[in-house]
Structure formats: C-alpha cells, structure tokens
Design a protein around this motif. Structure first.
Motif, PDB file in Angstrom:
ATOM      1  N   LYS A  97      44.285   1.555 -13.029  1.00 29.86           N
ATOM      2  CA  LYS A  97      44.342   3.006 -12.839  1.00 29.86           C
ATOM      3  C   LYS A  97      44.811   3.378 -11.441  1.00 29.86           C
ATOM      4  CE  LYS A  97      40.571   4.062 -16.085  1.00 29.86           C
ATOM      5  NZ  LYS A  97      39.221   4.653 -16.228  1.00 29.86           N
ATOM      6  N   ASN A  98      44.612   2.482 -10.482  1.00 28.29           N
ATOM      7  CA  ASN A  98      44.961   2.790  -9.091  1.00 28.29           C
ATOM      8  C   ASN A  98      45.600   1.557  -8.419  1.00 28.29           C
ATOM      9  OD1 ASN A  98      41.477   2.931  -9.085  1.00 28.29           O
ATOM     10  ND2 ASN A  98      42.533   1.119  -8.339  1.00 28.29           N
ATOM     11  N   PRO A  99      46.698   1.072  -8.997  1.00 24.74           N
ATOM     12  CA  PRO A  99      47.267  -0.195  -8.511  1.00 24.74           C
ATOM     13  C   PRO A  99      47.683  -0.176  -7.043  1.00 24.74           C
ATOM     14  CG  PRO A  99      48.820   0.950  -9.954  1.00 24.74           C
ATOM     15  CD  PRO A  99      47.504   1.649 -10.088  1.00 24.74           C
ATOM     16  N   SER A 100      48.135   0.969  -6.541  1.00 21.68           N
ATOM     17  CA  SER A 100      48.679   1.016  -5.179  1.00 21.68           C
ATOM     18  C   SER A 100      47.637   0.671  -4.123  1.00 21.68           C
ATOM     19  CB  SER A 100      49.280   2.394  -4.889  1.00 21.68           C
ATOM     20  OG  SER A 100      48.295   3.409  -4.984  1.00 21.68           O
ATOM     21  N   ILE A 101      46.387   1.093  -4.312  1.00 22.18           N
ATOM     22  CA  ILE A 101      45.377   0.859  -3.273  1.00 22.18           C
ATOM     23  C   ILE A 101      44.709  -0.497  -3.411  1.00 22.18           C
ATOM     24  CG2 ILE A 101      44.955   3.299  -2.820  1.00 22.18           C
ATOM     25  CD1 ILE A 101      42.416   3.111  -4.495  1.00 22.18           C
ATOM     26  N   THR A 102      45.043  -1.260  -4.456  1.00 17.55           N
ATOM     27  CA  THR A 102      44.463  -2.593  -4.576  1.00 17.55           C
ATOM     28  C   THR A 102      45.018  -3.545  -3.519  1.00 17.55           C
ATOM     29  OG1 THR A 102      46.090  -3.256  -6.261  1.00 17.55           O
ATOM     30  CG2 THR A 102      43.996  -2.338  -7.051  1.00 17.55           C
ATOM     31  N   VAL A 103      46.060  -3.151  -2.821  1.00 13.06           N
ATOM     32  CA  VAL A 103      46.543  -3.961  -1.698  1.00 13.06           C
ATOM     33  C   VAL A 103      45.436  -4.133  -0.660  1.00 13.06           C
ATOM     34  CG1 VAL A 103      47.460  -1.972  -0.395  1.00 13.06           C
ATOM     35  CG2 VAL A 103      48.429  -4.259  -0.029  1.00 13.06           C
ATOM     36  N   LEU A 104      44.545  -3.158  -0.569  1.00 12.42           N
ATOM     37  CA  LEU A 104      43.462  -3.195   0.409  1.00 12.42           C
ATOM     38  C   LEU A 104      42.339  -4.139   0.004  1.00 12.42           C
ATOM     39  CD1 LEU A 104      43.440   0.643   1.039  1.00 12.42           C
ATOM     40  CD2 LEU A 104      44.086  -1.103   2.729  1.00 12.42           C
ATOM     41  N   GLU A 105      42.407  -4.653  -1.233  1.00 11.05           N
ATOM     42  CA  GLU A 105      41.387  -5.584  -1.707  1.00 11.05           C
ATOM     43  C   GLU A 105      41.902  -7.021  -1.779  1.00 11.05           C
ATOM     44  OE1 GLU A 105      38.403  -2.741  -4.242  1.00 11.05           O
ATOM     45  OE2 GLU A 105      39.640  -4.161  -5.363  1.00 11.05           O
ATOM     46  N   LEU A 106      43.094  -7.263  -1.256  1.00  9.74           N
ATOM     47  CA  LEU A 106      43.595  -8.633  -1.227  1.00  9.74           C
ATOM     48  C   LEU A 106      42.688  -9.501  -0.353  1.00  9.74           C
ATOM     49  CD1 LEU A 106      47.443  -8.039  -0.953  1.00  9.74           C
ATOM     50  CD2 LEU A 106      46.212  -9.065  -2.887  1.00  9.74           C
ATOM     51  N   PRO A 107      42.504 -10.764  -0.711  1.00  8.48           N
ATOM     52  CA  PRO A 107      41.587 -11.621   0.054  1.00  8.48           C
ATOM     53  C   PRO A 107      42.152 -12.028   1.410  1.00  8.48           C
ATOM     54  CG  PRO A 107      42.674 -12.877  -1.675  1.00  8.48           C
ATOM     55  CD  PRO A 107      43.053 -11.436  -1.896  1.00  8.48           C
ATOM     56  N   PHE A 108      41.253 -12.194   2.343  1.00  6.61           N
ATOM     57  CA  PHE A 108      41.560 -12.705   3.678  1.00  6.61           C
ATOM     58  C   PHE A 108      42.654 -11.907   4.400  1.00  6.61           C
ATOM     59  CE2 PHE A 108      39.923 -16.565   1.475  1.00  6.61           C
ATOM     60  CZ  PHE A 108      38.758 -16.695   2.219  1.00  6.61           C
ATOM     61  N   LEU A 109      42.525 -10.592   4.377  1.00 11.55           N
ATOM     62  CA  LEU A 109      43.481  -9.750   5.108  1.00 11.55           C
ATOM     63  C   LEU A 109      43.242  -9.818   6.614  1.00 11.55           C
ATOM     64  CD1 LEU A 109      43.659  -6.550   2.856  1.00 11.55           C
ATOM     65  CD2 LEU A 109      45.480  -8.233   3.241  1.00 11.55           C
ATOM     66  N   GLY A 110      42.023 -10.141   7.000  1.00 13.58           N
ATOM     67  CA  GLY A 110      41.729 -10.266   8.427  1.00 13.58           C
ATOM     68  C   GLY A 110      41.163  -9.020   9.074  1.00 13.58           C
ATOM     69  N   VAL A 111      40.675  -8.078   8.287  1.00 10.19           N
ATOM     70  CA  VAL A 111      40.022  -6.889   8.841  1.00 10.19           C
ATOM     71  C   VAL A 111      38.678  -7.318   9.439  1.00 10.19           C
ATOM     72  CG1 VAL A 111      39.068  -4.620   8.330  1.00 10.19           C
ATOM     73  CG2 VAL A 111      41.125  -5.392   7.148  1.00 10.19           C
ATOM     74  N   ASN A 112      38.434  -6.970  10.692  1.00 13.96           N
ATOM     75  CA  ASN A 112      37.238  -7.488  11.361  1.00 13.96           C
ATOM     76  C   ASN A 112      36.262  -6.426  11.847  1.00 13.96           C
ATOM     77  OD1 ASN A 112      38.638  -6.424  13.505  1.00 13.96           O
ATOM     78  ND2 ASN A 112      39.197  -8.393  14.399  1.00 13.96           N
ATOM     79  N   SER A 113      36.467  -5.171  11.456  1.00 12.45           N
ATOM     80  CA  SER A 113      35.519  -4.119  11.849  1.00 12.45           C
ATOM     81  C   SER A 113      35.625  -2.951  10.892  1.00 12.45           C
ATOM     82  CB  SER A 113      35.795  -3.641  13.283  1.00 12.45           C
ATOM     83  OG  SER A 113      37.009  -2.905  13.324  1.00 12.45           O
ATOM     84  N   LEU A 114      34.580  -2.143  10.865  1.00 11.86           N
ATOM     85  CA  LEU A 114      34.605  -0.944  10.020  1.00 11.86           C
ATOM     86  C   LEU A 114      35.666   0.036  10.510  1.00 11.86           C
ATOM     87  CD1 LEU A 114      30.782  -0.285   9.479  1.00 11.86           C
ATOM     88  CD2 LEU A 114      32.376  -1.512   8.000  1.00 11.86           C
ATOM     89  N   GLU A 115      35.836   0.110  11.826  1.00 11.08           N
ATOM     90  CA  GLU A 115      36.846   1.007  12.393  1.00 11.08           C
ATOM     91  C   GLU A 115      38.248   0.619  11.928  1.00 11.08           C
ATOM     92  OE1 GLU A 115      33.358   1.052  15.269  1.00 11.08           O
ATOM     93  OE2 GLU A 115      34.419  -0.450  14.077  1.00 11.08           O
ATOM     94  N   LYS A 116      38.523  -0.687  11.911  1.00  8.36           N
ATOM     95  CA  LYS A 116      39.831  -1.147  11.449  1.00  8.36           C
ATOM     96  C   LYS A 116      39.995  -0.922   9.947  1.00  8.36           C
ATOM     97  CE  LYS A 116      42.706  -2.772  13.457  1.00  8.36           C
ATOM     98  NZ  LYS A 116      43.967  -2.190  14.014  1.00  8.36           N
ATOM     99  N   GLU A 117      38.912  -1.061   9.212  1.00  8.63           N
ATOM    100  CA  GLU A 117      38.956  -0.794   7.765  1.00  8.63           C
ATOM    101  C   GLU A 117      39.327   0.666   7.507  1.00  8.63           C
ATOM    102  OE1 GLU A 117      38.870  -1.734   3.821  1.00  8.63           O
ATOM    103  OE2 GLU A 117      38.469  -3.170   5.420  1.00  8.63           O
ATOM    104  N   ILE A 118      38.799   1.568   8.303  1.00 11.48           N
ATOM    105  CA  ILE A 118      39.163   2.988   8.168  1.00 11.48           C
ATOM    106  C   ILE A 118      40.629   3.189   8.495  1.00 11.48           C
ATOM    107  CG2 ILE A 118      38.822   5.279   9.188  1.00 11.48           C
ATOM    108  CD1 ILE A 118      35.862   4.502   9.619  1.00 11.48           C
ATOM    109  N   GLU A 119      41.077   2.587   9.588  1.00 16.83           N
ATOM    110  CA  GLU A 119      42.454   2.772  10.037  1.00 16.83           C
ATOM    111  C   GLU A 119      43.468   2.287   8.997  1.00 16.83           C
ATOM    112  OE1 GLU A 119      45.412   1.375  13.698  1.00 16.83           O
ATOM    113  OE2 GLU A 119      43.297   0.794  13.703  1.00 16.83           O
ATOM    114  N   VAL A 120      43.251   1.103   8.476  1.00 20.45           N
ATOM    115  CA  VAL A 120      44.214   0.556   7.522  1.00 20.45           C
ATOM    116  C   VAL A 120      44.140   1.301   6.186  1.00 20.45           C
ATOM    117  CG1 VAL A 120      42.692  -1.286   6.657  1.00 20.45           C
ATOM    118  CG2 VAL A 120      45.153  -1.568   6.551  1.00 20.45           C
TER     119      VAL A 120
END
Length: 338
Positions: A97-120
């Motif tokens: 239903k929402n394929p475009s945002i599943t890029v954010l759930e790819l494994p081992f992207l390297g996000v290391n903080s909540l702040e960076k998670e918001i930014e990306v």
C-alpha cells in the motif's frame, strides 16, 4: 410594553443563537486513530494535540483514540475514505500500500540516532514520488514516529552465534524480517498487539522491537534473553492526515497544526531518550534477562550478507512498480551520510 419586551427578547435570542452557531462552526475536532496504549511511540501525537489546542484556544482539538476507531493495519484505509482525519501506521504492516516509504525500512541503513531518523524520513516524505504514492490513499504525510534500532527478545535458549537463529520463529516486519531470514530465522509479520499472546502460546519464540515496545507490549516480561547489538534496522511509522480534512481547515488551524510538528518531534526525542531508555536497562537487570552481544566480526558478516542484496532487490521491485527507486534509495543514503 409587553410587545417591546417580547420583540427585544426575540432579537436577543436570535443574536445569541447566531453567535453560538458561529462558535460551533469555528470549532474543529479531528479524530486520530492510534493503537495499543499511550507510550513513547505516541508521545509526539499527544504533544501535537496539546500544542494545537493551546494555539487555537481550544477551537481545534485532536481526539486521540487507542484502537477505538480502527485496527492498526487498516488505519491507512480509514484515512482514504475519511473515517477519521489523522492516523499512525507502520509501512511494514502493508508494504504494497505504501511501497515508496519502505526504503526507510531497508536493513542496515546506518541510522544512529532518533534525530537522524527524523531527518531522513522527512527527506523521503517530501519527495514528489512519495507524496504521489500516499495521495492514492488521500493521505498527507505529516511526521514520522522515529524509533531506535530494533533488537530481538526471546524465550528459551539464548543464541550465542548468528547460526543459532536458524529455525527461530520471530516477529519481524519489513527489512528486519528480510535480514532475519538470511540467518535462517522464520520471520512472521503481525501487529504489535498480537505479539505477547503469540509468545505465550508458542506461535513465535522471539520478537524484534524497539525497547519501548518490548516494555509496552509485554515481551520483556516473558523474555529470557535480548540481543544488545544486532541492530538490523528499524520500522518507519508515519503520522498522516486525510488530505480533504487538511485542505478544509482554516488557515489559522492549518498553521497551528503544521507549525507544531517540529516541537512535537523535539519533545518525542527528549522523552524517548530520557524517559524510556532510563527504564530499559534497569528492567533487563531486574528481570535477569540475559544480554546477548555479538562480536563486531560476526555483525559485519551479517551486514555484508544482508544490506546490499536487500537494497538491490528493493530497487528492482520498485522500478517494476514505476517508482524512481534509485533516486529514493540514493536520497536516503545521502541524507544519512550528510
């Protein structure tokens, strides 16, 4: 004299009804569909409701419902036909239903903080292809629900190596599920509210969650062990508004809502870091939960076998669906690296 009094009374009553009618018309109430119970995961929505009510002197209110409006897997559907005006959902619950945002759930992207998670997340949400994708559901992406890296809590013998995950039935969605599958685990997709019962009944033996969810949904109460540093990724859970409802707001109310998002997210990050994580480590100790830590060499082997193949597979699948997959993936990677 009586006629004059009656006429005056009628005029006063008419004016009062008119003023009352205007006040009722000016007031706006939105229903917001969440699930579970109030917890760290929903604190930004709670804060958003508080700020909007303050800024509009109570003329615009968000009525938060924890499961009373919809099943969490059907929140996007409810938004699409206007059953409620705002909702939270997780991309991994229904990737088709929402394929475009599943890029954010790819494994081992390297996000290391909540702040960076918001930014990306916000960078991806603002991409035209993503806006178009969610517009199919009459949805406008407002903000993410930033979560730290997931780790696995389970019952039974603790894994001492990645090979020990072979055959383990684990609740894991999206890219985390794909990562667990590469080490032989059997990922199962289910909503958070179903997990504890599934562990108790033996349907699954482990669950992949962020710390707050292990506490909120009771897995930590059943767990014998927890992985401290597997860190395969996280899930992306946006808060969206029904586009018709958003467009119908007055400028004042719309601005009150949109201008409160940054402050709500700042509050969320502070709450998660200071409130949730301060309770997590003592909880593990109090319950004598074995903390499993893998060597960096073993983790690197895990990353190498998962990250690139998962990204390539995602790009191929999204290209076939007509999405600018390479562009979305590169945007994600560049924003994380920035």
């Amino acid at each position: 004299m009586a006629k004059t009094t009656t006429k005056t009374l009628m005029i006063s009553t008419t004016l009062a009804v008119s003023v009352l009618g205007s006040a009722v018309h000016a007031a706006t109430q939105w229903n917001v569909s969440l699930w579970g119970q109030r917890r760290a995961f929903t604190e930004h929505v709670e804060k958003l409701a508080e700020l909007v009510e303050q800024k509009t002197n109570g003329e615009f209110t968000l009525n938060l419902s924890y499961g009373g409006l919809s099943n969490n897997r059907e929140n996007l559907d409810g938004i699409s036909f206007g059953a409620f005006e705002m909702a939270q959902f997780c991309a991994g619950y229904h990737p088709a239903k929402n394929p475009s945002i599943t890029v954010l759930e790819l494994p081992f992207l390297g996000v290391n903080s909540l702040e960076k998670e918001i930014e990306v997340s916000m960078a991806v949400y603002n991409h035209p292809a993503v806006k178009k994708d969610l517009a199919r559901w009459n949805a406008v992406l407002l903000m993410p629900s930033p979560l730290p890296q997931y780790n696995v809590a389970g019952v039974g013998d603790a894994p001492s190596s990645l090979e020990d995950f072979k055959g383990l039935r684990v609740r894991a969605t999206g890219g985390i599920g794909a990562a667990m599958e590469t080490v032989g685990a059997v990922p199962t997709s289910m909503s958070a509210t179903e997990v504890r019962q599934s562990i108790d009944s033996g349907v699954i033996s482990a669950a992949s969650f962020a710390p707050h969810a292990h506490m909120s949904f009771g897995t930590v109460e059943a767990a014998d062990w927890w992985t401290t540093n597997l860190n395969p990724g996280t899930v992306n859970c946006p808060v969206v508004a029904n586009s018709d409802a958003l467009n119908s707001l007055s400028d004042e109310h719309r601005n009150a809502l949109l201008d409160s998002i940054d402050e709500a997210l700042e509050y969320y990050v502070e709450y998660y870091n200071n409130q949730t994580m301060s309770k997590w480590w003592p909880t593990l100790e109090e319950r004598n939960i074995q903390q499993v830590t893998f060597s960096e060499q073993e983790l690197q082997r895990f990353r190498n076998s998962v990250a690139e193949p998962a990204a390539n597979a995602w790009i191929q699948e999204m290209n076939e669906q007509g999405l600018p997959a390479e562009e979305l993936y590169q945007l994600t990677i560049d924003t994380i690296a920035d």
